[in-house]
Design an enzyme around this catalytic site. Sequence first.
Site, PDB file in Angstrom:
ATOM      1  N   SER B 144     118.139  93.885 -21.299  1.00 15.42           N
ATOM      2  CA  SER B 144     118.069  92.682 -20.465  1.00 15.42           C
ATOM      3  C   SER B 144     116.737  92.005 -20.744  1.00 15.42           C
ATOM      4  O   SER B 144     115.778  92.670 -21.142  1.00 15.42           O
ATOM      5  CB  SER B 144     118.139  93.079 -18.998  1.00 15.42           C
ATOM      6  OG  SER B 144     117.668  92.030 -18.174  1.00 15.42           O
ATOM      7  N   TYR B 157     115.033  97.573 -11.932  1.00 12.22           N
ATOM      8  CA  TYR B 157     115.924  97.275 -13.049  1.00 12.22           C
ATOM      9  C   TYR B 157     115.121  96.979 -14.318  1.00 12.22           C
ATOM     10  O   TYR B 157     115.390  97.527 -15.393  1.00 12.22           O
ATOM     11  CB  TYR B 157     116.809  96.087 -12.675  1.00 12.22           C
ATOM     12  CG  TYR B 157     117.853  95.730 -13.706  1.00 12.22           C
ATOM     13  CD1 TYR B 157     119.038  96.438 -13.787  1.00 12.22           C
ATOM     14  CD2 TYR B 157     117.650  94.668 -14.588  1.00 12.22           C
ATOM     15  CE1 TYR B 157     120.010  96.104 -14.727  1.00 12.22           C
ATOM     16  CE2 TYR B 157     118.612  94.332 -15.529  1.00 12.22           C
ATOM     17  CZ  TYR B 157     119.793  95.053 -15.594  1.00 12.22           C
ATOM     18  OH  TYR B 157     120.739  94.722 -16.520  1.00 12.22           O
ATOM     19  N   LYS B 161     115.049  99.073 -17.863  1.00 13.27           N
ATOM     20  CA  LYS B 161     115.487  98.512 -19.147  1.00 13.27           C
ATOM     21  C   LYS B 161     114.355  98.550 -20.183  1.00 13.27           C
ATOM     22  O   LYS B 161     114.612  98.707 -21.384  1.00 13.27           O
ATOM     23  CB  LYS B 161     115.989  97.078 -18.952  1.00 13.27           C
ATOM     24  CG  LYS B 161     117.317  97.001 -18.181  1.00 13.27           C
ATOM     25  CD  LYS B 161     118.452  97.741 -18.892  1.00 13.27           C
ATOM     26  CE  LYS B 161     119.797  97.521 -18.223  1.00 13.27           C
ATOM     27  NZ  LYS B 161     120.871  98.301 -18.875  1.00 13.27           N
TER      28      LYS B 161
END
Lengths: 469, 244
Positions: B144, B157, B161
Amino acid sequence: VSPARAPRAERDRARLLILDPRSGDLHDGELLDLPGLLGPGDVLVVNDAATLPASLGAELVATSPGQRAASQDEATIELRLAGIDPEDEEGERWRAVVFGRGDWRTRTEERAAPPPITVGDVLAIAAAALRATIVAVSAESPRLVTLAFDRRGAELWSALYRAGRPVQYSHLEEALELWSVQTSYASRPWAVEAPSAGLGLSWRLLGALRARGVVVATLTHGAGLSATGDPELDAALPLPERYDIPAATVAAIDHARANGRRVIAVGTTVVRALEASARAHGVLRAGTGVAELKLSARHRLVAVDGLLTGIHDPSESHFALLGAFAPRALLLAAWHHAARAGYLGHEFGDVMLVAAPPAEQPADHHHHPHQGTALQSRNKPPLGPSSRSVASHTAVSAVCSNASLAWLRDGSTEGHTALTLIPSPASSRPSARVSARMPDAPRSTESPRGSPSPSSDSPRAFDTRTMRP
Amino acid sequence: MKLTGRNVVITGASRGLGRALAFELGRRGARLVLVARPSAELDRTVAELCAAGVEAWALGADIGDKHAIVPLAAQAAALAGPVDILVNNASTLGPTPLRPLLDTECEDLERVLDVNVVGPFRLTKALAGAMALRGEGVVVNISSDAAVAAYAGWGSYGASKAALDHLTRIWAEELCEHGVGFLSIDPGEMDTAMHAAALPEADPQSLAPPAQVARHIAAWLEDGAPSGSRLITPSAPLAQEVTS
């Protein structure tokens, strides 16, 4: 030889007993010495079968009223899957050995006998989450049955993995987890007990072997049960077992043999698959088959020159198989030495290499330990990768980081053609930095990774072209 | 790489990009093992693929559950055969609405790391050894732009990632000489349920359809890319789609 009582914390930290079957020389070493004992062009063949959770708790269900007056105790059994029925093309039927009540703390030989089981009996597995019907009872033993599960495909596999546990061993301190019985290269779950000779092969060891020029090849063989609790059935082991030999492995073995290099099997399951294929077809052939062959001193090996195996007791059936590789007197001498020297046996124990040194090899290929006197024990610290193997490692890696992956351009849908490495115009990184990052670079340096530089990468710098320094 | 006959495991395959990738790779002849938490969506996706003539199987598992991984890898190989390609696509945002780090529970961060970093590590470890032994294979990790840009509220998150990206690069270094390739792919902003959960106010018209992103990823797999790369999906469709 005492059994190892737990899986090793580091899989490759095992001792290695080396037996030269021609001279009878015995040497003590470490498994991590293996790259120094093999030479460029030698082939090491492993069994990549993953190990199933083959032990299932079950209840024998009465199929008609009054059919059976079994008490709850008698009806509680353990099923140990012995593999997919090799005669069943669909792979829906399984062979299994039935044990009476009890758990892993009781030795297999001392487990209660199962209640009588007949064709048509139904087994409820894991509180009836899965059911199986007995479709055959073996003439060899009433404990060996063929069964059909009530589901198939992904549903069956999921149910087996939910309900099953790995086959357990009473000599262990704790019950085994499924991950403890997997090799570092496990693929299809065809084995019902671990192909244990390969449990010690870590990727640092496999990497060092490849860096040395040893070809590490694979096959899949459905390794069966080691014990059934029934002496007559034990004597009939191993049962017929499925195997699958890739074309690349056949090519590697043929090439080695044509060039006077050695083929070393990791475990007797590998020997069984290769020798069975060679016997069935006259020559080693790629593809699947069923090995019925029983190895013994009478078997003349045609596909394999040497064996990496566990330390087996003369009372074990495996011991007789080793007779194909060395005279019984030498094997007994090796076993006595192993017992005296404190080697460990069974699944997580030490290993033995039974292989003659190559006919001719440059001097440095055999620096250790064949130069010692027979039976001379040396307490040598475990070898890390030699500086030489790290150097060649680095060279490969440097080429590697400068290559595009363009795998399988030939469009073949079968087999597994090795991918092609195509040099790309991307800039290479300084090799010193690569070597500093190698996972098995010497650990004495203070910072194995060198000093990290403050990152000047902006988020945009992470694209394909600029990612590599 | 021709995808025909290749055995591919895709996690998070019941919806969004995972589902779109399944259809795209299936269309190109791959054999698929679809992994997601057990759901009717997963079963329906597999049924639709099979109806379209694709060989596909469903395996229900939570990638964040360490006991699920060895069974998952083995079942995939049992059903499809030795695995050629693994796509680590499953991931979690953690609790939504997204929140600042000071309001993030430690356990929520742990869960995000379990699903987005440790799970893919475990599954790669369980499958890549067999790939390395055979001297070929590819692992794709779905990343991402939150891995590289610091967006307020995306702490768990984004950190997960970023860690996944770095694992990709180190896996690539270690397994390149054994023929196994690793790619990290930033798919950009897509019209998915996950995006809606994170940014409910976004206009779906401004987001890429997952099917378009899946075509880019399939093209990278077929054309090859340097192992260890971090690839960013263009927001435009593939050139041949525009012309055709």
